[in-house]
Design a protein around this motif. Sequence first.
Motif, short mmCIF file in Angstrom:
data_model
loop_
_atom_site.label_atom_id
_atom_site.label_comp_id
_atom_site.label_asym_id
_atom_site.label_seq_id
_atom_site.Cartn_x
_atom_site.Cartn_y
_atom_site.Cartn_z
N ASP A 150 0.80 1.64 15.43
CA ASP A 150 -0.21 1.31 15.56
C ASP A 150 -1.52 1.42 15.24
N ALA A 151 -1.21 3.02 15.25
CA ALA A 151 -2.19 4.20 14.08
C ALA A 151 -2.21 3.21 13.24
N LEU A 152 -1.10 3.17 12.11
CA LEU A 152 -1.60 2.65 10.10
C LEU A 152 -2.07 1.13 10.73
N ARG A 153 -2.19 0.29 11.10
CA ARG A 153 -2.89 -0.89 11.80
C ARG A 153 -4.21 -0.68 12.40
N ALA A 154 -4.88 -0.06 12.66
CA ALA A 154 -5.44 0.25 13.08
C ALA A 154 -6.39 1.33 11.82
N ALA A 155 -5.90 1.99 11.12
CA ALA A 155 -6.34 3.05 10.20
C ALA A 155 -7.07 2.08 8.97
N MET A 156 -5.95 0.81 8.75
CA MET A 156 -6.07 0.00 7.55
C MET A 156 -5.91 -1.42 7.68
N PRO A 157 -6.99 -2.01 8.28
CA PRO A 157 -7.00 -3.62 8.94
C PRO A 157 -6.81 -4.57 7.70
N GLU A 158 -7.06 -3.85 6.14
CA GLU A 158 -6.99 -5.01 5.32
C GLU A 158 -5.75 -5.18 4.85
N TYR A 159 -4.43 -3.77 4.87
CA TYR A 159 -3.55 -4.11 4.07
C TYR A 159 -2.29 -4.80 4.65
N THR A 160 -3.26 -3.86 6.11
CA THR A 160 -1.36 -4.85 7.36
C THR A 160 -1.67 -5.91 7.77
N ALA A 161 -3.29 -6.77 8.02
CA ALA A 161 -3.36 -7.84 8.83
C ALA A 161 -2.36 -8.49 8.50
N PHE B 258 1.43 -1.17 -0.15
CA PHE B 258 -0.17 0.29 -0.33
C PHE B 258 1.40 0.79 -0.08
N THR B 259 0.16 2.61 0.49
CA THR B 259 1.25 3.70 -0.52
C THR B 259 0.74 5.04 0.96
N VAL B 260 1.80 5.49 1.38
CA VAL B 260 1.76 6.21 2.20
C VAL B 260 1.72 7.59 1.60
N ALA B 261 1.02 8.78 1.80
CA ALA B 261 1.54 10.59 1.92
C ALA B 261 1.87 10.74 2.98
N GLY C 272 7.42 -1.72 11.95
CA GLY C 272 8.21 -2.15 12.61
C GLY C 272 7.95 -3.51 11.35
N ASP C 273 7.03 -4.58 11.00
CA ASP C 273 6.86 -5.36 9.94
C ASP C 273 5.80 -4.75 9.17
N LEU C 274 5.94 -3.98 8.73
CA LEU C 274 5.09 -3.44 7.86
C LEU C 274 5.96 -2.48 6.25
N ASP C 275 5.99 -3.19 5.14
CA ASP C 275 6.75 -2.28 3.55
C ASP C 275 5.35 -1.94 3.04
N PHE C 276 5.76 -0.71 2.96
CA PHE C 276 5.00 0.02 2.33
C PHE C 276 5.45 0.95 1.41
#
Length: 458
Positions: free
Chosen positions: A157-168, A3-6, A48-52
């Motif tokens: 934590d905030a990124l995972r909560a805002a985008m559960p479908e991408y960060t699960a 996913f992409t974050v601006a 963390g363990d999120l690559d974007f």
Amino acid sequence: MSFTVAIVGRPNVGKSTLFNRLAGRRLALVDDTPGVTRDRREGAARLGDLDFTIIDTAGLEESKADSLSGRMRAQTEAAIAAADAVFFLIDARAGVMPADRVFAELTRRFGKPTILVANKTEGRAGTAGAYEAYDLGLGEPVAISAEHGEGLADLYDALRAAMPEYTAPPVEDDDDEQADVPAVDKPIRIAVVGRPNAGKSTLINRLIGEERLLVGPEAGITRDSITVPLIWYGHNFLVHDTAGLRRRSRVEGKLEKLSVGNALEAIRFAEVVILLLDATIAFEEQDLKIADLVEREGRALVLGINKWDLHDAAPGAIAKLHEQADRMLTQIKGVPVVAVSGLTGAGLDHLMKAVMDIHALWNKRVSTNALNRWLETVLEAHPPPAVSGRRLKLNYITQPKTRPPTFVLFCTRADALPESYQRYLVNALRETFELPGVPIRLTLREKANPYAGRKGKR
């Protein structure tokens, strides 16, 4: 899932600092001067363990659409539209400013998941501003310090909560076999360089088919070296747009020095450099200095004569440019010269073909047998001169590496071989093995004497 974050916000709130922190290295220019970032820059980020993918953007400002600030704002809005989520940054030390409220409303209209980030919260001064951020109506602010790396766990934590479908976490399935992934050609890295206002960003926008880079009549718009991917007739490229290179004596201020440093780094890491010249004032002294720099760095070079649509080209004009290039750049004789127009797109096919051709020559390898047969021929045609009454012996030659083509010549008394004879050898290599326009490295090594150090028999 990728996913992409601006990262957005008004100028000087720390967007580029956060971008560099998430990218893990210093990619974007950072300075205390507001408005350093102008183009949007993309990079691979890890939290963390999120690559974007992370996008750094210009600071949002209220201005007319046709002004430089207005065009910068349009680039930022395009980044928001392309992103899956937004980090909206405020400066916690300055508190919530009227511009923050205006642009928070703008961001909200895009309907993207937005994470409110209160930056610069280190120390007591930032605490009050973080609390003020609630008034923006973007939810609970995440307090961080991008410069010191504080608060990134809360941002995760905030990124995972805002985008559960991408960060699960991915669901593992042992029954599924990994599909064969087709091999992708390694992209050719291209740096587009030149004097300010030569049309570098306009040319790249025309190549990729979108207004990806900020352009305008003002000289020196580009500051960062921005990298954009390009697929041209099935071939992959990474194209680096760079800041204009002025004479060293005219480079002023810390910011311009940083921009020039980024441009020089782009040249060092490129494989092919497109030096863009203005057709109306081609082959200025600064153009020749840049070309010489590219040759000394060992990069393949293509000369693009831009703004050809503004040039009143007489018959034979391109041939004259080739002759002029060979006369002024003897160290890379035969360098490709292509007339283009970034505005109309004329000549771009020829330009990219020249890039691929010179890249192939830059990677060319010549067999040792062919080289030593060539050496015998050139020695017969023009033997090396005698020095102090003793003739120099050139024993054999080999090519240990490419990129650029590099040759090692084993001889006696390497330090005595004149520069003029070395140039003769390089020119003969270029002509015989068809290496026009690429830097050639020739290193001399003295052949070890097997009898050195041995005592005579009694």
